[in-house]
Write a protein that holds these residues in place. Structure first.
Motif, PDB file in Angstrom:
ATOM      1  N   GLY A  96      -6.581  -8.173  -4.065  1.00  0.00           N
ATOM      2  CA  GLY A  96      -5.777  -6.994  -4.690  1.00  0.00           C
ATOM      3  C   GLY A  96      -5.009  -6.249  -3.428  1.00  0.00           C
ATOM      4  N   LYS A  99      -1.346  -5.895  -3.214  1.00  0.00           N
ATOM      5  CA  LYS A  99      -0.954  -5.016  -4.545  1.00  0.00           C
ATOM      6  C   LYS A  99      -1.229  -3.538  -3.846  1.00  0.00           C
ATOM      7  CE  LYS A  99      -1.683  -7.489  -8.884  1.00  0.00           C
ATOM      8  NZ  LYS A  99      -2.395  -7.824  -9.860  1.00  0.00           N
ATOM      9  N   ARG A 100      -2.114  -3.310  -3.208  1.00  0.00           N
ATOM     10  CA  ARG A 100      -2.456  -1.956  -2.875  1.00  0.00           C
ATOM     11  C   ARG A 100      -1.259  -1.604  -1.694  1.00  0.00           C
ATOM     12  NH1 ARG A 100      -4.355   1.838  -3.907  1.00  0.00           N
ATOM     13  NH2 ARG A 100      -5.239   2.643  -2.213  1.00  0.00           N
ATOM     14  N   MET A 102       1.787  -2.885  -1.395  1.00  0.00           N
ATOM     15  CA  MET A 102       2.961  -2.895  -2.137  1.00  0.00           C
ATOM     16  C   MET A 102       3.184  -1.305  -3.022  1.00  0.00           C
ATOM     17  SD  MET A 102       5.372  -4.927  -1.571  1.00  0.00           S
ATOM     18  CE  MET A 102       6.376  -4.465  -2.846  1.00  0.00           C
ATOM     19  N   ALA A 103       1.894  -1.093  -3.588  1.00  0.00           N
ATOM     20  CA  ALA A 103       1.709   0.219  -4.204  1.00  0.00           C
ATOM     21  C   ALA A 103       2.172   1.413  -3.036  1.00  0.00           C
ATOM     22  CB  ALA A 103       0.493   0.492  -4.901  1.00  0.00           C
ATOM     23  N   LEU A 130       4.066 -11.038  -7.209  1.00  0.00           N
ATOM     24  CA  LEU A 130       3.655  -9.753  -6.561  1.00  0.00           C
ATOM     25  C   LEU A 130       4.888  -8.976  -6.769  1.00  0.00           C
ATOM     26  CD1 LEU A 130       1.625  -7.693  -5.487  1.00  0.00           C
ATOM     27  CD2 LEU A 130       2.143  -8.736  -2.946  1.00  0.00           C
ATOM     28  N   TYR A 131       5.873  -9.337  -6.139  1.00  0.00           N
ATOM     29  CA  TYR A 131       7.017  -8.254  -5.890  1.00  0.00           C
ATOM     30  C   TYR A 131       7.690  -7.812  -7.413  1.00  0.00           C
ATOM     31  CZ  TYR A 131       6.282  -9.807  -1.252  1.00  0.00           C
ATOM     32  OH  TYR A 131       5.860 -10.188   0.073  1.00  0.00           O
ATOM     33  N   GLN A 133       6.322  -7.269  -9.923  1.00  0.00           N
ATOM     34  CA  GLN A 133       5.345  -6.045 -10.427  1.00  0.00           C
ATOM     35  C   GLN A 133       5.802  -4.742 -10.041  1.00  0.00           C
ATOM     36  OE1 GLN A 133       1.162  -6.871 -10.231  1.00  0.00           O
ATOM     37  NE2 GLN A 133       1.533  -9.029  -9.961  1.00  0.00           N
ATOM     38  N   TYR A 134       6.592  -4.775  -8.840  1.00  0.00           N
ATOM     39  CA  TYR A 134       7.098  -3.442  -8.376  1.00  0.00           C
ATOM     40  C   TYR A 134       8.618  -3.290  -8.718  1.00  0.00           C
ATOM     41  CZ  TYR A 134       2.252  -3.168  -6.999  1.00  0.00           C
ATOM     42  OH  TYR A 134       0.831  -2.948  -7.005  1.00  0.00           O
TER      43      TYR A 134
END
Length: 151
Positions: A96, A99-100, A102-103, A130-131, A133-134
């Motif tokens: 993860g 994700k951190r 990108m967040a 992944l991308y 999701q953002y």
């Protein structure tokens, strides 16, 4: 091999499992190591040094004293932003951390990018999931990415 240049604007953020996320730009050696070890194209020392100087925002993931992940935003700080260098060492992938990263980048973009700013990235392989999701979407057929690599 790690002596990242710490950005004093933000404290480290614990992201579980002994990992810390901090707003900082890596030094050239750390940057080059992370890119190559994570399977991204290698960069020369000069390219790394020049490129890192143009960073608008960067985050590092650290475990103990070692930087094991990174992500950056580059651009003109107004109209155009590009997400680059999302890299996590292979031994730490699947936890993860992408994700951190990108967040944190998404938070920066939300805070700093003005309305009408164009935010782009090049999504390699499996990273597309992944991308997305953002909020990133494919631009084709309206537009397609093009690139040129200087040899």
């Amino acid at each position: 091999m790690d002596s990242a240049a710490v950005d004093a604007r933000a404290p480290a953020d614990a992201c579980g499992g002994g990992y810390q996320l901090l707003e900082a730009v890596p030094d050239a050696a750390t940057y080059r190591h992370l890119r190559e070890a994570a399977g991204l194209s290698p960069k020369t020392e000069e390219a790394a040094r020049r490129g890192l100087a143009g960073t608008l925002f960067a985050v590092l993931v650290r475990e103990g004293g070692e930087t094991i992940g990174m992500g950056r935003v580059i651009g003109d700080g107004g109209s155009f932003y590009q997400v680059v260098d999302i890299a996590v060492l292979p031994g730490h992938q699947g936890k993860g951390l992408g994700k951190r990263i990108m967040a944190a980048i998404s938070g920066y973009i939300e805070r700093e990018a003005p309305p009408s700013a164009y935010i782009s990235l090049i999504a390699d392989g499996d990273a597309q999931h992944l991308y997305s999701q953002y909020g990133f979407v494919h631009t084709a057929p309206k537009s397609v990415g093009m690139a040129m690599l200087k040899h």
